[in-house]
Design a protein around this motif. Structure first.
Motif, PDB file in Angstrom:
ATOM      1  N   UNK A   1       4.756   6.918   1.862  1.00 46.15           N
ATOM      2  CA  UNK A   1       3.881   7.731   1.029  1.00 46.15           C
ATOM      3  C   UNK A   1       2.928   6.769   0.341  1.00 46.15           C
ATOM      4  N   UNK A   2       1.646   7.070   0.359  1.00 45.74           N
ATOM      5  CA  UNK A   2       0.628   6.164  -0.176  1.00 45.74           C
ATOM      6  C   UNK A   2       0.757   5.933  -1.667  1.00 45.74           C
TER       7      UNK A   2
ATOM      8  N   UNK B   1       4.025  15.130   9.083  1.00 52.51           N
ATOM      9  CA  UNK B   1       2.949  16.125   8.997  1.00 52.51           C
ATOM     10  C   UNK B   1       2.826  16.704   7.588  1.00 52.51           C
ATOM     11  N   UNK B   2       3.803  16.417   6.723  1.00 52.98           N
ATOM     12  CA  UNK B   2       3.659  16.836   5.326  1.00 52.98           C
ATOM     13  C   UNK B   2       2.533  16.025   4.689  1.00 52.98           C
ATOM     14  N   UNK B   3       1.914  16.591   3.682  1.00 52.93           N
ATOM     15  CA  UNK B   3       0.766  15.903   3.083  1.00 52.93           C
ATOM     16  C   UNK B   3       1.220  14.647   2.335  1.00 52.93           C
ATOM     17  N   UNK B   4       0.424  13.603   2.476  1.00 51.96           N
ATOM     18  CA  UNK B   4       0.699  12.359   1.766  1.00 51.96           C
ATOM     19  C   UNK B   4       1.620  11.400   2.489  1.00 51.96           C
TER      20      UNK B   4
ATOM     21  N   UNK C   1      -0.950   4.956  -5.315  1.00 47.39           N
ATOM     22  CA  UNK C   1      -2.205   5.016  -6.044  1.00 47.39           C
ATOM     23  C   UNK C   1      -2.492   3.619  -6.599  1.00 47.39           C
ATOM     24  N   UNK C   2      -3.695   3.402  -7.095  1.00 43.44           N
ATOM     25  CA  UNK C   2      -4.075   2.077  -7.597  1.00 43.44           C
ATOM     26  C   UNK C   2      -3.191   1.646  -8.759  1.00 43.44           C
ATOM     27  N   UNK C   3      -2.856   2.580  -9.665  1.00 42.82           N
ATOM     28  CA  UNK C   3      -2.028   2.204 -10.816  1.00 42.82           C
ATOM     29  C   UNK C   3      -0.602   1.854 -10.383  1.00 42.82           C
ATOM     30  N   UNK C   4      -0.120   2.451  -9.297  1.00 40.47           N
ATOM     31  CA  UNK C   4       1.197   2.088  -8.767  1.00 40.47           C
ATOM     32  C   UNK C   4       1.187   0.665  -8.227  1.00 40.47           C
ATOM     33  N   UNK C   5       0.088   0.295  -7.554  1.00 34.95           N
ATOM     34  CA  UNK C   5      -0.027  -1.063  -7.014  1.00 34.95           C
ATOM     35  C   UNK C   5      -0.051  -2.082  -8.147  1.00 34.95           C
ATOM     36  N   UNK C   6      -0.767  -1.748  -9.234  1.00 31.73           N
ATOM     37  CA  UNK C   6      -0.831  -2.667 -10.376  1.00 31.73           C
ATOM     38  C   UNK C   6       0.535  -2.811 -11.030  1.00 31.73           C
ATOM     39  N   UNK C   7       1.265  -1.713 -11.146  1.00 30.24           N
ATOM     40  CA  UNK C   7       2.601  -1.765 -11.757  1.00 30.24           C
ATOM     41  C   UNK C   7       3.552  -2.606 -10.908  1.00 30.24           C
ATOM     42  N   UNK C   8       3.474  -2.471  -9.596  1.00 33.43           N
ATOM     43  CA  UNK C   8       4.322  -3.270  -8.701  1.00 33.43           C
ATOM     44  C   UNK C   8       3.999  -4.750  -8.854  1.00 33.43           C
ATOM     45  N   UNK C   9       2.714  -5.068  -8.925  1.00 32.17           N
ATOM     46  CA  UNK C   9       2.285  -6.463  -9.089  1.00 32.17           C
ATOM     47  C   UNK C   9       2.758  -7.014 -10.431  1.00 32.17           C
TER      48      UNK C   9
ATOM     49  N   UNK D   1       0.790  -1.231   0.000  1.00 33.98           N
ATOM     50  CA  UNK D   1       0.000   0.000   0.000  1.00 33.98           C
ATOM     51  C   UNK D   1       0.825   1.285   0.000  1.00 33.98           C
ATOM     52  N   UNK D   2       2.126   1.198   0.323  1.00 36.34           N
ATOM     53  CA  UNK D   2       2.933   2.408   0.491  1.00 36.34           C
ATOM     54  C   UNK D   2       4.307   2.273  -0.166  1.00 36.34           C
ATOM     55  N   UNK D   3       4.865   3.420  -0.545  1.00 43.33           N
ATOM     56  CA  UNK D   3       6.280   3.516  -0.885  1.00 43.33           C
ATOM     57  C   UNK D   3       7.000   3.835   0.421  1.00 43.33           C
ATOM     58  N   UNK D   4       7.920   2.993   0.853  1.00 46.15           N
ATOM     59  CA  UNK D   4       8.650   3.216   2.091  1.00 46.15           C
ATOM     60  C   UNK D   4       9.890   4.039   1.762  1.00 46.15           C
ATOM     61  N   UNK D   5       9.966   5.253   2.336  1.00 40.92           N
ATOM     62  CA  UNK D   5      11.072   6.141   2.018  1.00 40.92           C
ATOM     63  C   UNK D   5      12.185   6.111   3.050  1.00 40.92           C
TER      64      UNK D   5
END
Length: 149
Positions: free
Chosen positions: A120-121, A94-97, A123-131, A12-16
């Motif tokens: 950072x969250x 506290x920054x957005x996203x 998006x649905x298309x990012x999840x599909x690309x990762x999969x 669900x997230x990009x871990x930075x």
């Protein structure tokens, strides 16, 4: 040694950024964690004042838990970090996203630690690309293995 992983966080997230934090636990919780009765899939980190807390981690009490305590499976547990790390995480979260998510629980020097990530969250298309990438890598690895035989 890893106790529990939060695989959903990586989906669900990009871990930075990653940080290691101690957790304030009660005695029965430590025993239950040693027996692998913990789940952090739905957990997240909240900011209250100038402190960080683990919320939503589920630790099931052992059936042999003491009779004079009433174990609470899902309670808010305080995370222990150095003051400069807490301040840095609060300013970034506290920054957005951005949010803070627990990535795993593990042992270090006989103590239970929680690895938290600044995330950072997706998006649905990012999840599909990762999969899609993961499936492609799996197919390539299978073809390489078949080719070696």
């Amino acid at each position: 040694m890893t106790i529990a992983d939060n695989k959903k966080a990586f989906h669900d997230f990009f871990i930075e950024d990653r940080y290691e934090a101690g957790i304030v636990l009660e005695g029965w919780e430590v025993k239950a964690i040693r027996d692998a009765r913990v789940q952090i899939k739905e957990a997240y980190v909240t900011i209250k004042g100038d402190e960080l807390y683990l919320f939503g981690a589920h630790i099931s009490a052992l059936p042999t838990a003491s009779t004079h305590i009433s174990p609470e499976a899902v309670r808010t547990r305080k995370l222990l970090l150095h003051r400069n790390e807490i301040d840095k995480l609060i300013s970034k979260a506290t920054r957005s996203g951005y949010t803070l998510v627990p990535l795993n629980l593990h042992y270090k020097g006989g103590r239970v630690k929680c690895e938290i990530g600044l995330a950072k969250g997706k998006k649905q298309h990012d999840k599909r690309a990762t999969e899609k990438d993961r499936d492609g890598n799996r197919e390539v690895a299978a073809a390489m293995k078949q080719h070696r035989r």
